[in-house]
Write a protein that holds these residues in place. Structure first.
Motif, PDB file in Angstrom:
ATOM      1  N   ASP A 111      -7.064  -0.521   0.230  1.00 32.59           N
ATOM      2  CA  ASP A 111      -8.209  -0.810  -0.745  1.00 32.59           C
ATOM      3  C   ASP A 111      -7.879  -0.499  -2.301  1.00 32.59           C
ATOM      4  OD1 ASP A 111      -9.949  -1.706   1.251  1.00 32.59           O
ATOM      5  OD2 ASP A 111     -11.131   0.053   1.050  1.00 32.59           O
ATOM      6  N   ALA A 112      -6.896   0.426  -2.352  1.00 31.74           N
ATOM      7  CA  ALA A 112      -6.426   0.698  -3.785  1.00 31.74           C
ATOM      8  C   ALA A 112      -5.503  -0.331  -4.304  1.00 31.74           C
ATOM      9  CB  ALA A 112      -5.675   2.003  -3.956  1.00 31.74           C
ATOM     10  N   VAL A 113      -4.966  -1.196  -3.438  1.00 27.20           N
ATOM     11  CA  VAL A 113      -4.024  -2.336  -4.306  1.00 27.20           C
ATOM     12  C   VAL A 113      -4.559  -3.709  -3.987  1.00 27.20           C
ATOM     13  CG1 VAL A 113      -2.231  -0.752  -3.921  1.00 27.20           C
ATOM     14  CG2 VAL A 113      -2.632  -2.240  -1.827  1.00 27.20           C
ATOM     15  N   GLY A 124      -8.836   3.426   2.445  1.00 24.67           N
ATOM     16  CA  GLY A 124      -8.749   3.597   0.993  1.00 24.67           C
ATOM     17  C   GLY A 124      -7.291   3.207   0.467  1.00 24.67           C
ATOM     18  N   ARG A 157     -14.303   0.030  -4.434  1.00 27.82           N
ATOM     19  CA  ARG A 157     -14.323   1.439  -5.197  1.00 27.82           C
ATOM     20  C   ARG A 157     -13.595   1.433  -6.443  1.00 27.82           C
ATOM     21  NH1 ARG A 157     -17.931   5.167  -3.435  1.00 27.82           N
ATOM     22  NH2 ARG A 157     -17.860   5.659  -1.354  1.00 27.82           N
ATOM     23  N   GLY A 158     -13.153   0.281  -6.778  1.00 26.60           N
ATOM     24  CA  GLY A 158     -12.393   0.541  -8.087  1.00 26.60           C
ATOM     25  C   GLY A 158     -13.196   0.056  -9.069  1.00 26.60           C
ATOM     26  N   ALA A 166       0.887  -1.192  -0.132  1.00 27.24           N
ATOM     27  CA  ALA A 166       0.008  -0.051   0.054  1.00 27.24           C
ATOM     28  C   ALA A 166       0.968   1.336  -0.059  1.00 27.24           C
ATOM     29  CB  ALA A 166      -0.833   0.105   1.485  1.00 27.24           C
TER      30      ALA A 166
END
Length: 530
Positions: free
Chosen positions: A187-189, A184, A226-227, A153
């Motif tokens: 979460d992004a990865v 977040g 979210r992606g 992350a």
């Protein structure tokens, strides 16, 4: 073929209780004390054998897709008695599941008997330093990561805290605990699921809620990944409907944090069908009481170093609610702390002043920590409240510790709101809590935890009919469907549940033991306990 259900104890949403009803083409066409006299040649007679029947339960706030996502991962809710026990379970999970990421949800540091702290990176590193681990607190507002997940992350001592969130640190070194908007960053990865996997998650979740008597949900699904664009989530639902595999009616609580995205959705993305309809704008405005991230006016009594977080600025909150209200869209705003509730009420009041609406049904999701003046404002603004009585099972143990006796006395005041004329529906916020409606009904009636703690504010207790209505009639009202679901009445959809025992005759402390035996959606059986 018409089906005549007889010899039952049928709660229509009012008294007296009826003996039976007739279903035809997915609708209720007759209800009576003596239903056999309405029989026609060719009708199928079904003996209810003295069992209790009411409208299908409608969980007015949960996360259906996220429930499926959680069921795909490590089941931490079954291993939260001790931190060490949870770590041993995660080691076993790692050894028996060939996964590239270990994900799970359900831990609660207040349930640990060997420590009172949250799990950190060093704890999770004992499970693995090679496989990234992300485990989410039961509330969903705090996560713990191992060192590998922190590395992926990009979180280190130089990483700044995002607005509305925080990175836990020990001696300025990230300790692996992320709060609110900081989640977040990881979460992004995390790899995203395919649409097929999303559909599989939804089906898995539907089976789980069906067995609790749930035929309708009001679900926040867009924020789970979210992606993934909301259009993909909508498509997954619509494909399941076409395939005949969706067994829950979904009223989507549409989660957006950007006004431009919301505007695009309003003009291009809204959907309306019998099984899936996009409903209110859903906003998460603060955190949780258990994680001490709910935004309070004054510092937490058991941690004076924090007041929690507001996840959005007042300006953004105002803009989102203004946009939805001006486009005749409901809003349903998560607000647990009293400071957050002030911000939400101010935003709604501004929006209604600029664009008055007679029947907006804007709502507060949770409405836990509140002051008397805020309850009066909710009434004045003619708002709806989405309560979760099942929360009392855990929160009875912490509410006074967190906010003090005075503020606790005007909190979780859902009966007061009801007496003031405010509509109050019920739900589980699943997977925060179990989707067991009977447990929720018991907590609403007894205000007592299942371990005997309580009752907390017993004057706020619902009667059994009020508790059932909060999962049926009032939930239907929240989605503008009170004239077609939530009751067993002629003209209403034949969504109903058959219970083993009559909840009006059972000791309130035994309500959670009543077995859900059969569940029907549009007259078709979707669950049988046998």
């Amino acid at each position: 073929m018409r089906k005549v259900y007889c010899n039952g104890i049928v709660y229509t949403g009012s008294f007296p209780l009826m003996e039976g009803f007739i279903e035809e083409e997915g609708k209720i066409v007759e209800v009576s004390h003596d239903i056999r006299r309405y029989m026609k040649e060719g009708d199928l007679l079904i003996d209810l054998k003295g069992r209790f029947v009411c409208a299908g339960f409608n969980d007015s706030h949960m996360h259906l897709l996220n429930l499926g996502n959680v069921l795909y991962g490590a089941q931490l809710q079954n291993h939260t008695d001790t931190l060490q026990g949870m770590l041993e379970y995660l080691k076993e999970y790692k050894d028996t599941h060939g996964v590239s990421w270990i994900k799970g949800r359900g831990w609660n540091q207040d349930c640990f008997t060997d420590t009172s702290r949250m799990p950190n990176r060093y704890d999770l590193d004992t499970v693995s330093t090679e496989i990234p681990i992300v485990i989410t607190r039961a509330c969903g507002h705090v996560v713990s990561l191992n060192s590998k997940a922190l590395e992926l992350a990009g979180i280190n001592e130089n990483t700044m805290d995002p607005s509305g969130g925080a990175i836990g640190r020990t001696n300025n070194i990230p300790n692996g605990i992320l709060y609110e908007n900081a989640i977040g960053l990881v979460d992004a990865v995390i790899p995203l699921p395919t649409k097929k996997e999303i559909k599989d998650m939804i089906i898995l979740a539907c089976k789980e809620v069906n067995r609790h008597g749930i035929t309708s949900v009001q679900s926040d699904d867009y924020a789970v990944f979210r992606g993934i664009p909301y259009t993909c989530i909508n498509d997954a639902y619509m494909e399941l409907i076409e395939e005949g595999r969706l067994t829950v009616k979904v009223y989507e609580q549409c989660n957006f944090t950007d006004v431009n995205e919301l505007n695009e959705f309003i003009h291009k993305g809204r959907v309306k069908s019998e099984m899936f309809t996009t409903g209110p704008l859903k906003i998460v405005a603060d955190g949780s009481l258990g994680g001490r991230t709910a935004h309070l006016t004054h510092p937490y009594d058991d941690d004076p170093n924090t007041c929690g977080f507001s996840l959005l600025s007042q300006d953004i909150l105002d803009d989102l609610i203004q946009c939805a209200n001006s486009e005749d869209m409901q809003v349903a705003v998560h607000a647990i702390g009293d400071a957050c509730l002030d911000e939400v009420l101010l935003a709604v009041e501004k929006a209604l002043k600029d664009n008055p609406r007679v029947d907006h049904r804007h709502g507060i999701v949770h409405c836990q920590i509140s002051r008397r003046d805020q309850l009066e404002k909710i009434k004045e603004l003619q708002m709806h409240v989405y309560a979760q009585s099942i929360f009392l099972d855990y929160d009875n143990h912490i509410v006074e510790k967190r906010v003090g006796k005075e503020l606790a006395s005007t909190s979780y005041n859902w009966k007061s709101l009801r007496n003031m004329g405010v509509t109050v529906s019920n739900g589980s916020d699943c997977p925060v809590e179990t989707p067991s409606v009977m447990k929720g009904i018991q907590c609403a009636v007894t205000r007592t935890s299942f371990d005997g703690t309580g009752p907390y504010l017993p004057e706020q207790a619902f009667t059994v009919p009020e508790a059932i209505d909060s999962y049926t009639i009032e939930s239907a009202y929240a989605s503008f469907e009170e004239h077609k679901k939530g009751r067993i009445m002629p003209g209403y959809v034949a969504d109903f549940v058959v219970l083993e025992d009559n909840p009006f005759d059972v000791d309130p402390k035994e309500l959670h033991r009543i077995q859900i035996q059969e569940v029907y959606l549009n007259g078709k059986k979707i669950y049988d306990w046998r």
